[in-house]
Design a protein around this motif. Structure first.
Motif, PDB file in Angstrom:
ATOM      1  N   TYR A 254       0.933  -1.193   0.129  1.00  0.00           N
ATOM      2  CA  TYR A 254       0.071  -0.012   0.105  1.00  0.00           C
ATOM      3  C   TYR A 254       0.813   1.180  -0.065  1.00  0.00           C
ATOM      4  CZ  TYR A 254      -3.144   3.860   1.468  1.00  0.00           C
ATOM      5  OH  TYR A 254      -3.741   4.861   1.349  1.00  0.00           O
ATOM      6  N   LEU A 255       1.858   1.328   0.756  1.00  0.00           N
ATOM      7  CA  LEU A 255       2.773   2.398   0.968  1.00  0.00           C
ATOM      8  C   LEU A 255       3.523   2.583  -0.363  1.00  0.00           C
ATOM      9  CD1 LEU A 255       4.608   4.358   2.441  1.00  0.00           C
ATOM     10  CD2 LEU A 255       6.292   2.733   3.151  1.00  0.00           C
ATOM     11  N   ARG A 256       3.856   1.627  -1.194  1.00  0.00           N
ATOM     12  CA  ARG A 256       4.597   1.866  -2.605  1.00  0.00           C
ATOM     13  C   ARG A 256       3.402   2.229  -3.571  1.00  0.00           C
ATOM     14  NH1 ARG A 256       4.212  -2.649  -4.670  1.00  0.00           N
ATOM     15  NH2 ARG A 256       5.467  -3.930  -3.398  1.00  0.00           N
ATOM     16  N   TYR A 257       2.347   1.766  -3.477  1.00  0.00           N
ATOM     17  CA  TYR A 257       1.048   2.128  -4.227  1.00  0.00           C
ATOM     18  C   TYR A 257       1.069   3.732  -4.038  1.00  0.00           C
ATOM     19  CZ  TYR A 257      -3.415   4.216  -4.954  1.00  0.00           C
ATOM     20  OH  TYR A 257      -4.313   5.234  -5.472  1.00  0.00           O
ATOM     21  N   ARG A 258       0.979   4.373  -2.620  1.00  0.00           N
ATOM     22  CA  ARG A 258       0.800   5.634  -2.417  1.00  0.00           C
ATOM     23  C   ARG A 258       2.158   6.270  -3.014  1.00  0.00           C
ATOM     24  NH1 ARG A 258      -2.593   7.420   1.503  1.00  0.00           N
ATOM     25  NH2 ARG A 258      -1.620   9.769   0.964  1.00  0.00           N
ATOM     26  N   MET A 259       3.412   5.935  -2.992  1.00  0.00           N
ATOM     27  CA  MET A 259       4.758   6.854  -3.412  1.00  0.00           C
ATOM     28  C   MET A 259       4.543   6.417  -5.143  1.00  0.00           C
ATOM     29  SD  MET A 259       7.109   5.304  -0.519  1.00  0.00           S
ATOM     30  CE  MET A 259       8.541   6.319  -0.907  1.00  0.00           C
TER      31      MET A 259
ATOM     32  N   LYS B 245       0.834   3.036  -8.497  1.00  0.00           N
ATOM     33  CA  LYS B 245       0.911   1.844  -9.122  1.00  0.00           C
ATOM     34  C   LYS B 245       0.385   0.478  -8.154  1.00  0.00           C
ATOM     35  CE  LYS B 245       3.273   2.774 -13.456  1.00  0.00           C
ATOM     36  NZ  LYS B 245       3.544   4.042 -13.233  1.00  0.00           N
ATOM     37  N   ILE B 246      -0.692   0.058  -8.404  1.00  0.00           N
ATOM     38  CA  ILE B 246      -1.011  -1.225  -7.558  1.00  0.00           C
ATOM     39  C   ILE B 246      -0.478  -2.396  -7.647  1.00  0.00           C
ATOM     40  CG2 ILE B 246      -2.947  -2.806  -7.136  1.00  0.00           C
ATOM     41  CD1 ILE B 246      -3.946  -0.062  -6.123  1.00  0.00           C
ATOM     42  N   ALA B 247       0.420  -3.203  -6.811  1.00  0.00           N
ATOM     43  CA  ALA B 247       1.033  -4.438  -7.050  1.00  0.00           C
ATOM     44  C   ALA B 247       1.376  -4.934  -5.817  1.00  0.00           C
ATOM     45  CB  ALA B 247       2.446  -4.103  -7.987  1.00  0.00           C
ATOM     46  N   MET B 248       1.471  -6.378  -5.875  1.00  0.00           N
ATOM     47  CA  MET B 248       1.890  -7.153  -4.485  1.00  0.00           C
ATOM     48  C   MET B 248       3.214  -7.890  -5.003  1.00  0.00           C
ATOM     49  SD  MET B 248      -0.145  -9.529  -2.190  1.00  0.00           S
ATOM     50  CE  MET B 248      -1.483  -8.416  -1.606  1.00  0.00           C
ATOM     51  N   GLU B 249       4.067  -8.136  -4.089  1.00  0.00           N
ATOM     52  CA  GLU B 249       5.392  -8.648  -4.561  1.00  0.00           C
ATOM     53  C   GLU B 249       5.212 -10.113  -3.633  1.00  0.00           C
ATOM     54  OE1 GLU B 249       8.196 -10.068  -2.473  1.00  0.00           O
ATOM     55  OE2 GLU B 249       6.898  -9.089  -0.975  1.00  0.00           O
ATOM     56  N   TYR B 250       6.121 -11.141  -4.360  1.00  0.00           N
ATOM     57  CA  TYR B 250       5.704 -12.594  -3.980  1.00  0.00           C
ATOM     58  C   TYR B 250       5.935 -12.881  -2.521  1.00  0.00           C
ATOM     59  CZ  TYR B 250       5.298 -13.739  -8.878  1.00  0.00           C
ATOM     60  OH  TYR B 250       4.834 -13.668 -10.210  1.00  0.00           O
TER      61      TYR B 250
ATOM     62  N   PHE C 298      10.855  -3.906 -10.988  1.00  0.00           N
ATOM     63  CA  PHE C 298      10.769  -2.687 -11.146  1.00  0.00           C
ATOM     64  C   PHE C 298       9.232  -2.149 -10.819  1.00  0.00           C
ATOM     65  CE2 PHE C 298       9.862   1.178 -13.914  1.00  0.00           C
ATOM     66  CZ  PHE C 298      10.666   2.027 -13.284  1.00  0.00           C
ATOM     67  N   ALA C 299       8.929  -1.320  -9.953  1.00  0.00           N
ATOM     68  CA  ALA C 299       7.500  -1.234  -9.746  1.00  0.00           C
ATOM     69  C   ALA C 299       7.284   0.136 -10.018  1.00  0.00           C
ATOM     70  CB  ALA C 299       7.239  -1.030  -8.145  1.00  0.00           C
TER      71      ALA C 299
ATOM     72  N   TYR D 187      11.127  -0.331  -6.221  1.00  0.00           N
ATOM     73  CA  TYR D 187      11.326  -1.774  -6.438  1.00  0.00           C
ATOM     74  C   TYR D 187      10.465  -2.563  -5.333  1.00  0.00           C
ATOM     75  CZ  TYR D 187      15.077  -0.315  -9.422  1.00  0.00           C
ATOM     76  OH  TYR D 187      15.627   0.322 -10.387  1.00  0.00           O
ATOM     77  N   GLY D 188      10.149  -3.801  -5.948  1.00  0.00           N
ATOM     78  CA  GLY D 188       9.001  -4.265  -5.072  1.00  0.00           C
ATOM     79  C   GLY D 188       9.224  -4.524  -3.650  1.00  0.00           C
TER      80      GLY D 188
END
Ligand SMILES: Nc1ncnc2c1ncn2[C@@H]1O[C@H](COP(=O)(O)OP(=O)(O)O)[C@@H](O)[C@H]1O
Ligand SMILES: O=C(CO)[C@@H](O)[C@H](O)COP(=O)(O)O
Length: 501
Positions: A160-165, A168-173, A213-214, A234-235
């Motif tokens: 979620y924090l990465r999305y806000r930065m 882009k929506i993603a989840m890492e493995y 790369f995210a 990055y993820g």
């Protein structure tokens, strides 16, 4: 000077480390946030606090430590695992995040096993436990159906924090594995699990690798934080995977012992062939196509923090811990079990509760503090016993987390485990692991193991003290009996609390 940032999104605080090409932490800032426990067994946080905390820490790195935004090449993350963040179709947060140490989902765990049985364990390689994300999702579906109907996607804390930065929506493995909705070997969301619990495929986010790369810093976040839109993101990884990377756990003769809010004993696995039959968690690693096994003590550092806050609030933390040195090996015959928010390994029991056993009129505060330190380490020994029973051998324990700040606690670990315990030069295991992921992402190194050669170095070594090992073995034999003999009483006390609050 080029740097990467490692953002360690913990349970008690976010810590952001700026790391140079040599692996030196050149600056670090952190920001604490609160944990809300609105009902017994509940544990929640406001996702906005993670964003504002991270931004405040980054702002101080820039303004106080003089890190230049255009010299921040890449950023990656280490995140507290399993926490459920729900977003609507405008990507707005629908409710407080339900965290890894929230144990309200005992019913849902039972329902998962009743519905899917062994199939579930074969796909996810784990048994359903209260802390994992799927039971939380089912709890919301059953208890907050209107809100659930508005869910567009679910995320985990650092995703979620990465999305806000990045926007882009993603989840890492490595974190996705902890949702127990991932087919771990095939690295895909399990359609079988989604179908079994009537979960729409659309709520599952796209998956990326830890070093994948995210995106770059988005325009909005750049304005908010002072970062540049050229910085690459990055993820990242689950905090325990990142901790293992940052501690150089890249072969199976070493284990990680992490005393953070939770406690973790973790072992690297080269492939998915090992089978602990659900007695330990088994998750995808941050290193592509590698795995790790771990057991979790729900309240490790948290037990000590709880004890200090309750009985010694005004004392300096280090002084308070050092005073336990005035007690003896075995805390003058006092035992503590750290099940104060329930337990996971080896007792998957959300309603277990802790105890002091053997309180004597001569015991003083030092004895109680020491009993807490020792009880937490005994709970780690319980996990090591499962490794040993499965024939896993290791000679070195690498200790990380807030607990590794205390030489006394490190010596207790060496004596109780009867193994060599080493510390890191950079104590920031998960934060350093996050920075290493960014360092590989931006191309400073070809792989995480190449990066570890440069970034990870060990510091102090603690060896088991003769005499102490035998005494602790005697205390451990008694400790092992406490859960079995107190579980029923603890369950009834929990019932009393629920009915009388
Ligand atoms: N000086 C100290 N000596 C020993 N333990 C400490 C000290 N300071 C903090 N701790 C322990 O470290 C824990 C926090 O560890 P940390 O790795 O920062 O947690 P998290 O990543 O979960 O936020 C606290 O709960 C506390 O018990
Ligand atoms: O639930 C788990 C692992 O399964 C915890 O280890 C969380 O990942 C939180 O860790 P800390 O805040 O203690 O680092």
């Amino acid at each position: 000077m080029e740097v990467v940032l490692g953002v360690d999104l913990g349970t008690s605080a976010v810590k952001v480390s700026a790391v140079d090409r040599e692996g030196k932490i050149v600056a670090q800032q952190s920001e604490a946030y609160s944990l809300n426990q609105p009902e017994p067994g509940y544990s929640e946080q406001n996702p906005e606090d993670w964003v504002t905390g991270t931004t405040a820490a980054i702002d101080r790195l820039i303004k106080v430590d003089g890190i230049k935004p255009d010299e921040i090449t890449g950023i990656s993350y280490s995140g507290q695992m399993h926490g459920l963040v729900l977003l609507d179709d405008h990507n707005q947060v629908l409710r407080p995040a339900i965290l890894w140490n929230d144990t309200r989902t005992t019913e849902q765990c039972k329902e998962i096993l009743d519905t899917m049985g062994q199939d579930f364990i074969d796909i996810t390689r784990n048994v359903p436990l209260e802390g994992f994300t799927l039971p939380k999702l089912l709890w919301v579906k059953e208890n907050e159906p209107e809100l659930f109907n508005n869910v567009s996607v679910f995320l985990l804390p650092k995703d979620y924090l990465r999305y806000r930065m990045t926007g882009k929506i993603a989840m890492e493995y490595s974190d996705a594995a902890g949702t127990v909705m991932l087919d771990e070997e095939n690295k895909t969301w399990s359609t079988k699990i989604a179908d079994a619990f009537d979960l729409s495929q659309t709520i599952f986010p796209p998956l990326i690798e830890s070093i994948g790369f995210a995106g770059t810093i988005g325009d909005t976040y750049a304005k908010f934080s002072g970062l540049k839109t050229t910085t690459k993101i990055y993820g990242g990884a689950a905090d325990n995977a990142a901790g293992a990377i940052g501690a150089g756990i890249l072969s199976s003769n070493q284990v990680l012992s992490s005393i953070g809010t939770s406690g973790v004993v973790l072992k690297y696995e080269d492939n998915a062939d090992v089978d602990y039959k659900g007695a330990l968690h088994f998750f995808n690693h941050a290193i592509p196509n590698k795995f790790y096994t771990m057991g979790v003590t729900l309240a490790a550092g948290y037990s000590l923090s709880w004890f200090k806050k309750t009985f010694s609030a005004d004392q300096d933390f280090t002084e308070f811990v050092n005073a336990a040195g005035d007690s003896t090996v075995g805390a003058n015959g006092l035992l503590f079990t750290p099940y104060i928010v329930g337990e996971r390994t080896p007792y998957p029991d959300g309603d277990a509760r802790g105890s002091f056993i053997g309180i004597d009129g001569t015991h003083n505060k030092a004895d109680f503090t020491r009993a807490v330190l020792e009880g937490i380490v005994f709970s780690f020994k319980d996990i090591m016993r499962i490794f040993a029973e499965k024939g896993s051998n290791f000679d070195t324990v690498v200790s990380i987390g807030g607990g590794a700040k205390s030489p006394l606690w490190l010596q207790i670990q060496a004596d109780v485990f009867n193994k060599k315990v080493v510390t890191l030069k950079n104590e920031q295991g998960p934060g350093l692991g996050a920075a290493m992921i960014a360092a590989v992402g931006v191309g400073w190194f070809d792989s995480l193991s190449d990066c570890a050669q440069k970034f990870v170095s060990y510091d102090q070594e603690y060896v088991p003290g003769s005499g102490n090992v035998e005494k602790y073995e005697k205390m451990y034999q008694l400790y092992k009996q406490v859960y079995g003999q107190t579980a029923e009483i603890s369950h009834k006390l929990m019932e009393y609390r629920r009915n009388n609050l």
